[in-house]
Design a protein around this motif. Structure first.
Motif, short mmCIF file in Angstrom:
data_model
loop_
_atom_site.label_atom_id
_atom_site.label_comp_id
_atom_site.label_asym_id
_atom_site.label_seq_id
_atom_site.Cartn_x
_atom_site.Cartn_y
_atom_site.Cartn_z
N LYS A 176 0.85 -1.19 0.00
CA LYS A 176 0.00 0.00 0.00
C LYS A 176 0.89 1.24 0.00
O LYS A 176 1.82 1.34 0.79
CB LYS A 176 -0.91 0.01 1.22
CG LYS A 176 -1.92 1.15 1.24
CD LYS A 176 -2.84 1.03 2.44
CE LYS A 176 -3.85 2.16 2.46
NZ LYS A 176 -4.75 2.06 3.65
N VAL A 177 0.59 2.18 -0.88
CA VAL A 177 1.39 3.39 -1.04
C VAL A 177 0.54 4.62 -0.73
O VAL A 177 -0.54 4.80 -1.32
CB VAL A 177 1.97 3.50 -2.46
CG1 VAL A 177 2.77 4.79 -2.61
CG2 VAL A 177 2.85 2.29 -2.78
N ASN A 178 1.01 5.45 0.18
CA ASN A 178 0.39 6.74 0.48
C ASN A 178 1.39 7.83 0.13
O ASN A 178 2.51 7.84 0.65
CB ASN A 178 -0.01 6.85 1.95
CG ASN A 178 -1.14 5.90 2.31
OD1 ASN A 178 -2.11 5.79 1.57
ND2 ASN A 178 -1.02 5.22 3.44
N ALA A 179 0.98 8.74 -0.75
CA ALA A 179 1.88 9.79 -1.23
C ALA A 179 1.38 11.17 -0.83
O ALA A 179 0.17 11.42 -0.78
CB ALA A 179 2.03 9.70 -2.75
N ARG A 180 2.34 12.05 -0.55
CA ARG A 180 2.04 13.44 -0.26
C ARG A 180 3.00 14.32 -1.05
O ARG A 180 4.20 14.04 -1.11
CB ARG A 180 2.18 13.73 1.25
CG ARG A 180 1.31 12.86 2.13
CD ARG A 180 1.58 13.13 3.60
NE ARG A 180 1.01 14.40 4.01
CZ ARG A 180 -0.23 14.56 4.47
NH1 ARG A 180 -1.03 13.51 4.58
NH2 ARG A 180 -0.67 15.74 4.83
N ILE A 181 2.47 15.39 -1.62
CA ILE A 181 3.27 16.36 -2.36
C ILE A 181 3.16 17.70 -1.65
O ILE A 181 2.06 18.24 -1.52
CB ILE A 181 2.82 16.47 -3.83
CG1 ILE A 181 3.10 15.15 -4.57
CG2 ILE A 181 3.51 17.63 -4.53
CD1 ILE A 181 2.72 15.16 -6.03
N ASP A 182 4.30 18.18 -1.19
CA ASP A 182 4.35 19.42 -0.40
C ASP A 182 3.37 19.37 0.77
O ASP A 182 2.68 20.35 1.09
CB ASP A 182 4.06 20.63 -1.28
CG ASP A 182 5.21 20.95 -2.23
OD1 ASP A 182 6.35 20.58 -1.90
OD2 ASP A 182 4.97 21.55 -3.29
N GLY A 183 3.28 18.18 1.39
CA GLY A 183 2.44 18.01 2.57
C GLY A 183 0.99 17.70 2.29
O GLY A 183 0.25 17.37 3.23
N GLU A 184 0.55 17.78 1.03
CA GLU A 184 -0.84 17.52 0.68
C GLU A 184 -0.99 16.11 0.14
O GLU A 184 -0.21 15.69 -0.73
CB GLU A 184 -1.33 18.53 -0.36
CG GLU A 184 -1.36 19.96 0.13
CD GLU A 184 -2.36 20.16 1.26
OE1 GLU A 184 -3.42 19.48 1.25
OE2 GLU A 184 -2.10 21.00 2.15
N PRO A 185 -2.01 15.35 0.61
CA PRO A 185 -2.19 13.98 0.10
C PRO A 185 -2.44 13.97 -1.40
O PRO A 185 -3.15 14.84 -1.93
CB PRO A 185 -3.43 13.49 0.88
CG PRO A 185 -3.51 14.37 2.08
CD PRO A 185 -2.98 15.71 1.66
N LEU A 186 -1.86 13.00 -2.07
CA LEU A 186 -2.06 12.82 -3.51
C LEU A 186 -3.16 11.77 -3.70
O LEU A 186 -2.96 10.60 -3.38
CB LEU A 186 -0.76 12.36 -4.17
CG LEU A 186 -0.79 12.19 -5.69
CD1 LEU A 186 -1.10 13.52 -6.37
CD2 LEU A 186 0.54 11.63 -6.19
N PRO A 187 -4.33 12.16 -4.21
CA PRO A 187 -5.43 11.20 -4.33
C PRO A 187 -5.15 10.13 -5.38
O PRO A 187 -4.41 10.36 -6.34
CB PRO A 187 -6.62 12.08 -4.74
CG PRO A 187 -6.01 13.27 -5.39
CD PRO A 187 -4.70 13.50 -4.69
N GLU A 188 -5.77 8.98 -5.18
CA GLU A 188 -5.56 7.88 -6.13
C GLU A 188 -6.09 8.24 -7.51
O GLU A 188 -5.57 7.76 -8.52
CB GLU A 188 -6.22 6.61 -5.62
CG GLU A 188 -5.96 5.39 -6.50
CD GLU A 188 -6.45 4.10 -5.89
OE1 GLU A 188 -6.64 3.14 -6.65
OE2 GLU A 188 -6.64 4.06 -4.66
N SER A 189 -7.11 9.08 -7.59
CA SER A 189 -7.66 9.47 -8.88
C SER A 189 -6.61 10.16 -9.75
O SER A 189 -6.59 9.99 -10.98
CB SER A 189 -8.86 10.40 -8.69
OG SER A 189 -8.49 11.57 -7.96
N ALA A 190 -5.71 10.92 -9.12
CA ALA A 190 -4.64 11.57 -9.88
C ALA A 190 -3.66 10.54 -10.43
O ALA A 190 -3.15 10.68 -11.55
CB ALA A 190 -3.91 12.58 -9.00
N LEU A 191 -3.39 9.49 -9.66
CA LEU A 191 -2.51 8.43 -10.12
C LEU A 191 -3.14 7.64 -11.27
O LEU A 191 -2.48 7.32 -12.25
CB LEU A 191 -2.17 7.49 -8.97
CG LEU A 191 -1.52 8.12 -7.73
CD1 LEU A 191 -1.29 7.06 -6.66
CD2 LEU A 191 -0.21 8.79 -8.09
N VAL A 192 -4.43 7.35 -11.13
CA VAL A 192 -5.14 6.60 -12.17
C VAL A 192 -5.13 7.36 -13.49
O VAL A 192 -4.98 6.77 -14.56
CB VAL A 192 -6.58 6.30 -11.72
CG1 VAL A 192 -7.39 5.68 -12.86
CG2 VAL A 192 -6.58 5.36 -10.51
#
Length: 221
Positions: free
Chosen positions: A192-208
């Motif tokens: 399971k991967v949880n990503a944050r960019i500049d402290g803000e969560p990166l939603p899975e929809s952006a990855l998809v």
């Protein structure tokens, strides 16, 4: 600069072995450990696993990917492929830094397994080739779990999102990690991967959205 931080939570269904550089009496391949003696999944093992899967997936979608790990067959020009931009190569260091994965639910007493070296050509055991390896045991009620961190700085949010998407995609595709995979060790249930960019969560929809573009053959140099 844009900051990317990722937490990787690894769950394994079977026992794990990654060879360390410490010796243990009666064991030919001792488990990798921290300085305090705790078993770990080394950062180099995790990074290599993710890179290999990412290479296979992008190549299957028709994208240009260099042929690692031989340095002479990796990107040499000023515009490396997405794999080298994310994971680096001998000429261009990776912007990402991986940590060792601390094994959360590893039992205190590691187990030692016996094995016999097999000739792949003859499909038979080699004589006098008995060996012993140290493993972290796993049971269905208490699977092995590990947590690792990955972080780095990128020039802009777009390249940071691409790196996060590549790692998250590679983490979803893979059967086993570590040593002894053909002997049933290190089988993966989930990464399971949880990503944050500049402290803000990166939603899975952006990855998809990025994965869909890659599958259609776009947005990969």
């Amino acid at each position: 600069m844009t900051r990317l931080e990722m937490q990787l939570t690894i769950t394994l269904d079977t026992a794990l072995h990654t060879t360390g550089n410490l010796r243990r009496p009666g064991v030919d391949k001792a488990m990798a450990r921290t300085a305090q003696g705790d078993p770990i999944l080394p950062a180099t093992t995790l990074k290599g696993f993710l890179r290999e899967k990412a290479e296979i997936l992008l190549r299957a979608w028709g994208h240009p990917v260099c042929l690692g790990p031989e340095p002479d067959r990796m990107c040499k020009g000023p515009e490396p492929c997405l794999i080298c931009r994310t994971f680096g190569n001998p000429r261009n260091p990776s912007p990402l830094r991986f940590s060792d994965a601390a094994l959360i639910h590893a039992d205190e007493d590691l187990s030692v397994r016996a094995g016999v070296a097999i000739s792949r050509h003859r499909r038979a055991a080699f004589p006098q080739r008995l060996f012993f390896i140290e493993t972290v045991p796993s049971i269905p009620e208490r699977p092995i779990r590990g947590q690792a961190w990955c972080e780095g700085d990128f020039f802009d949010p777009t390249t940071a999102r691409e790196a996060a998407a590549l790692i998250a995609l590679a983490a979803r595709w893979g059967i086993a990690i570590g040593g002894g995979k053909t002997r049933g060790l290190g089988w993966i249930r989930e990464i399971k991967v949880n990503a944050r960019i500049d402290g803000e969560p990166l939603p899975e929809s952006a990855l998809v959205e990025i994965w869909r573009a890659w599958r259609e053959g776009t947005h990969v140099a």
